[in-house]
Write an enzyme that holds these catalytic residues in place. Structure first.
Site, PDB file in Angstrom:
ATOM      1  N   ASP A  12       0.817  -1.224   0.000  1.00  0.00           N
ATOM      2  CA  ASP A  12       0.000   0.000   0.000  1.00  0.00           C
ATOM      3  C   ASP A  12       0.847   1.269   0.000  1.00  0.00           C
ATOM      4  O   ASP A  12       0.455   2.293   0.541  1.00  0.00           O
ATOM      5  CB  ASP A  12      -0.952   0.048   1.213  1.00  0.00           C
ATOM      6  CG  ASP A  12      -1.814  -1.192   1.303  1.00  0.00           C
ATOM      7  OD1 ASP A  12      -2.343  -1.588   0.255  1.00  0.00           O
ATOM      8  OD2 ASP A  12      -1.944  -1.759   2.401  1.00  0.00           O
ATOM      9  N   HIS A  40      -4.490  -2.518  -5.744  1.00  0.00           N
ATOM     10  CA  HIS A  40      -3.882  -1.256  -6.125  1.00  0.00           C
ATOM     11  C   HIS A  40      -5.022  -0.289  -6.377  1.00  0.00           C
ATOM     12  O   HIS A  40      -5.992  -0.656  -7.037  1.00  0.00           O
ATOM     13  CB  HIS A  40      -3.167  -1.375  -7.466  1.00  0.00           C
ATOM     14  CG  HIS A  40      -1.902  -2.146  -7.412  1.00  0.00           C
ATOM     15  ND1 HIS A  40      -0.948  -1.944  -6.455  1.00  0.00           N
ATOM     16  CD2 HIS A  40      -1.417  -3.090  -8.223  1.00  0.00           C
ATOM     17  CE1 HIS A  40       0.065  -2.751  -6.696  1.00  0.00           C
ATOM     18  NE2 HIS A  40      -0.198  -3.460  -7.755  1.00  0.00           N
TER      19      HIS A  40
HETATM   20  P1  GDP Z   1      -0.368   0.045  -3.713  1.00  0.00           P
HETATM   21  O1  GDP Z   1      -0.992  -1.222  -3.298  1.00  0.00           O
HETATM   22  O2  GDP Z   1       1.080   0.146  -3.349  1.00  0.00           O
HETATM   23  O3  GDP Z   1      -0.643   0.431  -5.124  1.00  0.00           O
HETATM   24  O4  GDP Z   1      -1.050   1.174  -2.827  1.00  0.00           O
HETATM   25  P2  GDP Z   1      -2.538   1.643  -2.736  1.00  0.00           P
HETATM   26  O5  GDP Z   1      -3.350   1.304  -3.896  1.00  0.00           O
HETATM   27  O6  GDP Z   1      -3.039   1.263  -1.384  1.00  0.00           O
HETATM   28  O7  GDP Z   1      -2.277   3.198  -2.770  1.00  0.00           O
HETATM   29  C1  GDP Z   1      -2.378   3.956  -1.694  1.00  0.00           C
HETATM   30  C2  GDP Z   1      -3.462   4.986  -1.822  1.00  0.00           C
HETATM   31  O8  GDP Z   1      -2.840   6.234  -1.937  1.00  0.00           O
HETATM   32  C3  GDP Z   1      -4.398   4.921  -3.004  1.00  0.00           C
HETATM   33  O9  GDP Z   1      -5.675   5.300  -2.567  1.00  0.00           O
HETATM   34  C4  GDP Z   1      -3.830   5.935  -3.997  1.00  0.00           C
HETATM   35  O10 GDP Z   1      -4.810   6.515  -4.840  1.00  0.00           O
HETATM   36  C5  GDP Z   1      -3.311   6.950  -3.069  1.00  0.00           C
HETATM   37  N1  GDP Z   1      -2.147   7.687  -3.509  1.00  0.00           N
HETATM   38  C6  GDP Z   1      -1.073   7.263  -4.220  1.00  0.00           C
HETATM   39  N2  GDP Z   1      -0.167   8.255  -4.303  1.00  0.00           N
HETATM   40  C7  GDP Z   1      -0.690   9.308  -3.618  1.00  0.00           C
HETATM   41  C8  GDP Z   1      -0.211  10.624  -3.308  1.00  0.00           C
HETATM   42  O11 GDP Z   1       0.890  11.003  -3.647  1.00  0.00           O
HETATM   43  N3  GDP Z   1      -1.028  11.396  -2.543  1.00  0.00           N
HETATM   44  C9  GDP Z   1      -2.251  11.008  -2.094  1.00  0.00           C
HETATM   45  N4  GDP Z   1      -2.960  11.831  -1.371  1.00  0.00           N
HETATM   46  N5  GDP Z   1      -2.712   9.764  -2.369  1.00  0.00           N
HETATM   47  C10 GDP Z   1      -1.948   8.949  -3.112  1.00  0.00           C
END
Ligand code: GDP
Length: 426
Positions: A12, A40
């Site tokens: 995440d 994701h």
């Molecule tokens: P992954 O499994 O590593 O892809 O992570 P997630 O899907 O859980 O991503 C984390 C959350 O953070 C998601 O809701 C993304 O849309 C959001 N997100 C990613 N980058 C950023 C950022 O730079 N700022 C903010 N506010 N949200 C972000």
């Protein structure tokens, strides 16, 4: 050129967004491990999507999305996901599925749930997607490989053998309904029908693509600390989360992976059980959780609240080292704009001694965080596109963490969208 996008921590970290962003310059995006147990979240012109199985490249018309042999392939989930994005106006993606990928069967999910039930309070906090039973079977050599769907005679025999073995556990350990070999065969045939048009010799396809100079992106799931060998065993996932495994789970030479982009979030979050040294609780945690990510830190698969904490330099330095990081993408930095002071975990105190090296699990359980407070910037940094335009305290935060972890932060994400990114030269 092959690049990998992987996580430094517990998952995440925002890998989906970084992959989606880098997908613009990629011809092929490959998932090389894991299954539908983690998600994701991607925000783009089509809307907001939670993907579990599809590679994050499916939103671009020019990319081919590949499910590598290392993936735990949940066929109905994959096809449900394709349908769900197409129904929302995304053009039908080009998808290839490795003939050597193995399939998650419905009994894997059942066993996952039965085992969590049996363990009660000592459970692993599994998402019950069948991942651990799936990989156990793969290495016990009783899993079903996609290629086997095309040898019906062999398959008929194998379903009987597998059912026989599984039924002993179902009857005597779990006291649950038994597997009927005919039903199992039917399940496999329904998977065959769905998957047949996409089956491919993926390693050969990628070999040719590399020769032709194509850009290939390997997309990791979860992060270093969930790796079965190098993570917080046993609170780990069941397939390797490291970029090195990209070579195996996609079927390419290890020396072809030229860039390893390790994604680190500007604070920490984790799902499931296991040691989490910089974890915070109470109101402080609720505030970070609700402001975190894009709409709060809640699981993309389960919706359960994620555990949150401050940035952990010890875990992230280790996480980056195990990935073989060439670049760090530092994400979700915008979320910290509400704080006047930001604690950062710079060491672990274990049995009265302070260390900056990430320990094995039984010592990790004893570790207490050593926090250092850095001044916050107390402004909204969303929309900023140049590093120099970030507030000084924000740059200091980034540079402090860069020094602590020892790997260059070359990308800074300040919002969930594709364009919310600041590139920084080394
Ligand atoms: P992954 O499994 O590593 O892809 O992570 P997630 O899907 O859980 O991503 C984390 C959350 O953070 C998601 O809701 C993304 O849309 C959001 N997100 C990613 N980058 C950023 C950022 O730079 N700022 C903010 N506010 N949200 C972000």
């Amino acid at each position: 050129m092959v690049k990998a996008v992987v996580g430094a921590n517990w998952g995440d970290e925002g890998k989906g967004k970084i992959t989606d962003m880098l997908g613009k310059e990629s011809d092929i995006i490959v998932r090389f491990q894991g299954g539908a147990n983690a998600g994701h979240t991607i925000v783009n012109d089509y809307g907001k999507f939670a993907l579990h199985t599809l590679p994050s490249g499916v939103f671009y018309g020019h990319t081919t999305s590949v499910i590598g042999n290392g993936v735990a392939l949940d066929v109905p989930k994959l096809f449900g996901e394709i349908k769900s994005i197409v129904d929302r106006g995304v053009p039908m993606p080009k998808i290839l599925v490795s003939e050597r990928a193995q399939m998650v069967m419905s009994y894997h999910k059942n066993f996952d749930a039965y085992e969590e039930e049996r363990l009660g309070g000592k459970s692993f906090g599994s998402t019950k997607s069948g991942i651990a039973p799936f990989y156990s079977d793969k290495y016990s050599k009783i899993g079903f490989q996609v290629s086997e769907l095309f040898d019906e005679e062999m398959l008929r025999e194998k379903v009987v053998r597998v059912a026989e073995q599984k039924n002993v556990l179902l009857e005597h350990l779990y006291h649950k309904p038994l597997i009927d070999p005919d039903e199992l065969y039917k399940e496999l045939m329904s998977y065959k029908e769905m998957v047949e048009p996409y089956v491919c010799d993926v390693s050969l396809y990628l070999y040719n693509a590399i020769k032709e100079g194509k850009n290939i992106l390997l997309e990791g799931q979860l992060g270093s600390l969930k790796d079965p060998d190098h993570g917080i065993y046993p609170m780990v996932t069941s397939s390797s989360t490291l970029a090195a495994y990209g070579a195996i789970g996609a079927g390419i030479p290890p020396y072809e992976i030229k860039q390893v982009i390790t994604v680190c979030k500007a604070y920490s979050s984790a799902v499931g059980a296991g040691a989490f040294v910089s974890e915070i609780f109470g109101d402080e945690a609720d505030e970070l959780r609700n402001r975190g990510g894009d709409g709060g830190e809640y699981g993309a698969t389960t919706g359960r609240p994620r555990r949150v904490g401050w940035f952990d330099c010890v875990a992230s330095k280790y996480g980056c080292r195990m990935q073989g990081t060439t670049d760090v993408a530092f994400t979700v930095l915008d979320v910290l704009g509400y704080l006047d002071e930001i604690p950062v975990c710079v060491g672990y105190e274990i049995n009265g001694e302070i260390t900056k090296d990430f320990p094995v699990t039984h010592l990790l359980e004893k570790a207490k965080p050593v926090f250092q407070k850095l001044p916050g910037w107390q402004t909204d940094i969303r929309g900023i596109r140049k590093y120099e335009d970030l507030p000084e305290n924000c740059r200091n935060y980034i540079e402090f963490i860069e020094r602590e972890i020892g790997y260059p932060i070359t990308m800074i994400s300040n919002g969930p969208g594709r364009d919310d990114i600041i590139y920084r030269s080394r």
